[in-house]
Design an enzyme around this catalytic site. Structure first.
Site, PDB file in Angstrom:
ATOM      1  N   ASP A  23      70.833  26.411 106.265  1.00 40.50           N
ATOM      2  CA  ASP A  23      72.281  26.422 106.509  1.00 40.50           C
ATOM      3  C   ASP A  23      72.901  27.707 105.964  1.00 40.50           C
ATOM      4  O   ASP A  23      72.434  28.243 104.958  1.00 40.50           O
ATOM      5  CB  ASP A  23      72.909  25.198 105.828  1.00 40.50           C
ATOM      6  N   ASN A  71      73.811  19.779 117.272  1.00 41.98           N
ATOM      7  CA  ASN A  71      74.146  21.198 117.492  1.00 41.98           C
ATOM      8  C   ASN A  71      74.596  21.502 118.926  1.00 41.98           C
ATOM      9  O   ASN A  71      75.150  22.570 119.193  1.00 41.98           O
ATOM     10  CB  ASN A  71      72.960  22.109 117.115  1.00 41.98           C
TER      11      ASN A  71
END
Ligand code: FPP
Length: 243
Positions: A23, A71
């Site tokens: 991330d 996503n």
């Protein structure tokens, strides 16, 4: 390629299976006034360095969260950029993975990706299928809840058909249906960028994993950070509910 940090054992207790929620690519780019795509590109460089270092350190399995089932909610341009980077990674790094005896695996429903990506992934899986070394598992369109739902449905269907008794649906039976069934138990789950969430990643597998949240943004996470994480793992006492 071993780095200075990776050239010697980093901990007495090595994790067999490490998973990483990579991330912070977007924030890394924003800090540099660059487009998000530049952050993802830098993220691929980190993938390359960290996968090499994990192998050098003797980690048997590394699972990377490259694309979650959530996503798809990102702008189409970013989604297609991520697909492009996946293709770039496979085209550039497959020969090394084959040579290094890496077993490439994918967890997640990658067949929903564009046809050219699916073909490239299938080819890469085929070319490393006979390998016997460390596992590099890439999570593509992966979501842990969907993985568990699928496992439950398969087992329920078998029970409904009379092939197994309901009592046979136990923890081992569920684990045998998970996409990680070939991998060693998850020992260490790392998330970069300071966020402290699992984000639908390896929920079952994380039950007894050590969790490590580090502030470093993924593109800045390198072999030394992995060595630090493994050292931190080596200092934890795992009790599995006992004393
Ligand atoms: C999170 O950063 C990262 C991703 C959603 C994608 C991770 C993908 C890569 C590192 C590249 C492709 C991977 C492989 C294996 C070739 P973010 O965009 O959520 O960052 P932010 O939270 O700072 O916005």
């Amino acid at each position: 390629m071993a780095t200075a940090a990776a050239s010697q054992p980093v901990a007495q207790h090595m994790p067999r299976h490490v998973a990483i929620i990579m991330d912070g690519n977007g924030r890394w780019a924003a800090q540099r006034h660059l487009p998000r795509a530049a952050g993802h590109r830098a993220g691929v460089e980190a993938v390359r360095a960290v996968t090499r270092a994990a192998r050098a350190m003797g980690v048997q399995a590394l699972t990377l969260y490259a694309f979650s089932s959530e996503n798809w909610r990102r702008p189409a341009e970013e989604v297609s950029g991520l697909m492009g980077l996946l293709k770039f990674f496979i085209r550039n790094d497959l020969a090394e993975l084959v040579r290094e005896n890496v077993r490439l695996r994918v967890i997640g429903d990658y067949r929903r990706f564009p046809a050219d990506v699916v073909a490239l992934v299938d080819d890469a899986l085929g070319r490393t299928a006979a390998n016997t070394g460390p596992i590099l598992a890439i999570a593509l369109n992966y979501g842990a809840q969907a993985e568990l739902v699928t496992a439950a449905q398969r087992l329920a269907a078998r029970a409904a058909a009379g092939a197994i008794p309901v009592e046979a649906i136990d923890g081992d039976a569920i684990e045998a249906e998970l996409e990680t069934r070939e991998l060693p138990p998850l020992d260490l789950l790392i998330r970069t960028s300071g966020e402290q969430r699992l984000s639908n990643f390896l929920l079952w597998q994380a039950a007894y994993a050590e969790l490590l949240f580090v502030d470093t943004l993924w593109p800045d996470f390198g072999p030394d950070d992995l060595a630090d994480a493994i050292r931190a793992f080596g200092q934890r006492q795992r009790r599995y509910g006992g004393l």
